[in-house]
Design an enzyme around this catalytic site. Structure first.
Site, PDB file in Angstrom:
ATOM      1  N   ASP A   1     -25.251 -53.105   2.422  1.00 33.24           N
ATOM      2  CA  ASP A   1     -25.434 -54.358   3.166  1.00 33.24           C
ATOM      3  C   ASP A   1     -26.837 -54.343   3.766  1.00 33.24           C
ATOM      4  OD1 ASP A   1     -23.395 -56.470   4.913  1.00 33.24           O
ATOM      5  OD2 ASP A   1     -25.364 -55.986   5.756  1.00 33.24           O
TER       6      ASP A   1
ATOM      7  N   ASP B   1     -33.345 -65.590  -0.361  1.00 31.21           N
ATOM      8  CA  ASP B   1     -32.772 -65.634  -1.725  1.00 31.21           C
ATOM      9  C   ASP B   1     -33.539 -64.706  -2.674  1.00 31.21           C
ATOM     10  OD1 ASP B   1     -30.932 -67.446  -0.912  1.00 31.21           O
ATOM     11  OD2 ASP B   1     -31.784 -69.182  -1.963  1.00 31.21           O
TER      12      ASP B   1
ATOM     13  N   GLU C   1     -24.982 -60.910   2.032  1.00 31.60           N
ATOM     14  CA  GLU C   1     -26.010 -59.905   1.705  1.00 31.60           C
ATOM     15  C   GLU C   1     -25.352 -58.549   1.537  1.00 31.60           C
ATOM     16  OE1 GLU C   1     -24.666 -60.232   4.521  1.00 31.60           O
ATOM     17  OE2 GLU C   1     -25.738 -58.946   5.926  1.00 31.60           O
TER      18      GLU C   1
ATOM     19  N   ASN D   1     -34.082 -64.371   7.256  1.00 28.44           N
ATOM     20  CA  ASN D   1     -33.839 -65.783   6.923  1.00 28.44           C
ATOM     21  C   ASN D   1     -34.427 -66.710   7.991  1.00 28.44           C
ATOM     22  OD1 ASN D   1     -32.493 -66.127   4.494  1.00 28.44           O
ATOM     23  ND2 ASN D   1     -30.505 -65.588   5.362  1.00 28.44           N
TER      24      ASN D   1
HETATM   25  N1  LIG Z   1     -31.047 -66.486   1.861  1.00 30.06           N
HETATM   26  C1  LIG Z   1     -29.734 -66.305   1.821  1.00 30.06           C
HETATM   27  N2  LIG Z   1     -29.096 -65.907   2.930  1.00 30.06           N
HETATM   28  C2  LIG Z   1     -27.776 -65.712   2.901  1.00 30.06           C
HETATM   29  C3  LIG Z   1     -27.032 -65.924   1.708  1.00 30.06           C
HETATM   30  N3  LIG Z   1     -25.736 -65.651   1.978  1.00 30.06           N
HETATM   31  C4  LIG Z   1     -25.674 -65.283   3.271  1.00 30.06           C
HETATM   32  N4  LIG Z   1     -26.899 -65.302   3.840  1.00 30.06           N
HETATM   33  C5  LIG Z   1     -27.305 -65.026   5.217  1.00 30.06           C
HETATM   34  O1  LIG Z   1     -27.151 -63.638   5.512  1.00 30.06           O
HETATM   35  C6  LIG Z   1     -27.132 -63.518   6.951  1.00 30.06           C
HETATM   36  C7  LIG Z   1     -26.103 -62.473   7.300  1.00 30.06           C
HETATM   37  O2  LIG Z   1     -26.145 -62.340   8.678  1.00 30.06           O
HETATM   38  P1  LIG Z   1     -25.318 -61.232   9.442  1.00 30.06           P
HETATM   39  O3  LIG Z   1     -23.913 -61.183   8.874  1.00 30.06           O
HETATM   40  O4  LIG Z   1     -25.457 -61.444  10.905  1.00 30.06           O
HETATM   41  O5  LIG Z   1     -25.949 -59.846   9.005  1.00 30.06           O
HETATM   42  P2  LIG Z   1     -27.376 -59.232   9.325  1.00 30.06           P
HETATM   43  O6  LIG Z   1     -28.270 -60.192  10.011  1.00 30.06           O
HETATM   44  O7  LIG Z   1     -27.873 -58.640   8.046  1.00 30.06           O
HETATM   45  O8  LIG Z   1     -27.009 -58.091  10.324  1.00 30.06           O
HETATM   46  P3  LIG Z   1     -26.385 -56.680   9.980  1.00 30.06           P
HETATM   47  O9  LIG Z   1     -25.666 -56.793   8.680  1.00 30.06           O
HETATM   48  O10 LIG Z   1     -25.455 -56.408  11.117  1.00 30.06           O
HETATM   49  O11 LIG Z   1     -27.501 -55.730   9.915  1.00 30.06           O
HETATM   50  C8  LIG Z   1     -26.792 -64.930   7.476  1.00 30.06           C
HETATM   51  O12 LIG Z   1     -27.943 -65.433   8.105  1.00 30.06           O
HETATM   52  C9  LIG Z   1     -26.459 -65.729   6.233  1.00 30.06           C
HETATM   53  O13 LIG Z   1     -26.859 -67.082   6.353  1.00 30.06           O
HETATM   54  C10 LIG Z   1     -27.734 -66.381   0.556  1.00 30.06           C
HETATM   55  O14 LIG Z   1     -27.173 -66.590  -0.530  1.00 30.06           O
HETATM   56  N5  LIG Z   1     -29.083 -66.548   0.659  1.00 30.06           N
END
Ligand SMILES: Nc1nc2c(ncn2[C@@H]2O[C@H](COP(=O)(O)OP(=O)(O)OP(=O)(O)O)[C@@H](O)[C@H]2O)c(=O)[nH]1
Length: 334
Positions: free
Chosen positions: A212, A229, A255, A220
């Site tokens: 992850d 992306d 992610e 983002n």
């Molecule tokens: N660009 C993009 N972002 C995505 C996609 N799917 C999910 N996300 C983003 O991934 C982010 C995941 O955020 P969190 O679950 O808080 O995880 P994190 O910020 O990586 O924090 P930790 O995992 O705790 O380290 C969110 O902002 C989602 O909008 C995608 O297909 N494309």
């Protein structure tokens, strides 16, 4: 009970294209040929009547074989060969009308078997009919027969090819994540179930890694979704290039990715995970900082369900996040 059986049969027809084609062509052939068999007997043309009866029986046996064994590829090929031979025999037995049966056969071969096999079968059928049939005596009728056969075969070839291409695309859409091209969650469930049953049957070892990306939301928010992306696409390529062809990568969620590796022990799993962490650190970048990931990994235990295996890997990932991120936790090392 009968309704249940009917439901299962309908489901098989819906999901197995080759079986549905074999059944449909089989049924069409039976309804088309059986009345002619009776007609030939009534007009005392016993040879043609017996031939029609044998052709109908052969088709029925083939359809039943496909349903019973599920070996639709073999059954489709045998049915195609059988129909071609039948078309040649009927053409030589029934002067003037026999060779008309070749047209549906030339179309059917492309739906029953692979295009190359169908082309060879059609060529052999057309040549045999030109040699053996007595009804095509003038050069003009031979030429007309040959040309119409080629046109029918060419149309069927193009149609079958397009059909195959569309089915492949639809299968990919159902299996793959559209953004990254990694396999999707649905195919992950199927792959994990298959891994557990293969491990039980033949004792293959399996490793599962969940990775992850860390603080992806910040990337983002700061640099935009489209850069996010790109990072996900780059990550997928990086993992694909760094793992074996037999390993499978799935997009588990936003992610979060799952890597399934067959034939790997604890040492092998650790080597892959540590090398992936390094590669992600050095090769994936957002404009102002490196991108890192956290990893949870678990080997499949004997007698374990796929759900509990996945949960152990997922719990390990949470511990890796709790430990400060950019971290690896191997469940089997506890
Ligand atoms: N660009 C993009 N972002 C995505 C996609 N799917 C999910 N996300 C983003 O991934 C982010 C995941 O955020 P969190 O679950 O808080 O995880 P994190 O910020 O990586 O924090 P930790 O995992 O705790 O380290 C969110 O902002 C989602 O909008 C995608 O297909 N494309």
């Amino acid at each position: 009970m009968a309704t249940m059986k009917l439901k299962v049969m309908t489901e098989r027809l819906r999901t197995d294209f080759q079986l549905s084609i074999i059944t449909l062509l089989g049924a069409a052939a039976i309804f088309g040929i059986v009345p002619f068999a009776f007609y030939r007997f009534l007009e005392h043309n016993y040879l043609a009547g017996f031939t029609d009866a044998i052709i109908s029986l052969g088709i029925v046996i083939n359809v039943v074989y496909a349903w019973y064994t599920g070996e639709t590829e073999r059954s489709g090929f045998v049915l195609a060969v059988f129909c071609c031979i039948a078309a040649v025999v009927i053409s030589s037995l029934l002067v003037n009308v026999g060779h008309m049966w070749v047209y549906p056969v030339l179309v059917a071969t492309f739906f029953l078997t692979r295009p190359t096999a169908a082309i060879l079968l059609n060529t052999a059928t057309i040549v045999s009919i030109v040699i053996y049939t007595t009804s095509l005596q003038s050069t003009e009728s031979l030429f007309a027969f040959f040309t119409t056969c080629v046109v029918v075969s060419a149309c069927a070839f193009i149609f079958a090819l397009r059909n195959e291409h569309q089915r492949e695309e639809m299968a990919n859409l159902a299996r793959l994540d559209p953004l990254t091209g990694a396999r999707n969650r649905r195919s992950m469930d199927d792959a994990l179930k298959l891994a557990v049953s293969t491990a039980e049957r033949v004792g293959t070892t399996y490793a599962l890694v969940i990775l992850d990306l860390d603080y992806f939301k910040r990337i983002n928010d700061k640099h935009g979704h489209s850069l996010g992306d790109d990072i996900l696409i780059h990550l997928t390529r990086l993992v694909d290039d760094s793992t074996r062809q037999t390993d499978q990568l799935f997009r588990f969620g936003g992610e979060e990715f799952v890597l399934l590796m067959p034939g790997v022990d604890l040492q092998g799993m650790k080597a892959v995970v540590y090398s992936l962490r390094q590669k992600i650190r050095y090769k994936l970048r957002s404009p102002d900082s490196p991108v890192t990931a956290s990893f949870g990994a678990a080997l499949l235990h004997e007698g374990e369900t796929w759900e509990s295996w996945l949960k152990r890997a997922d719990d390990a990932l949470y511990r890796a996040k709790d430990a400060g991120r950019d971290c690896i936790i191997i469940d089997d090392e506890d």
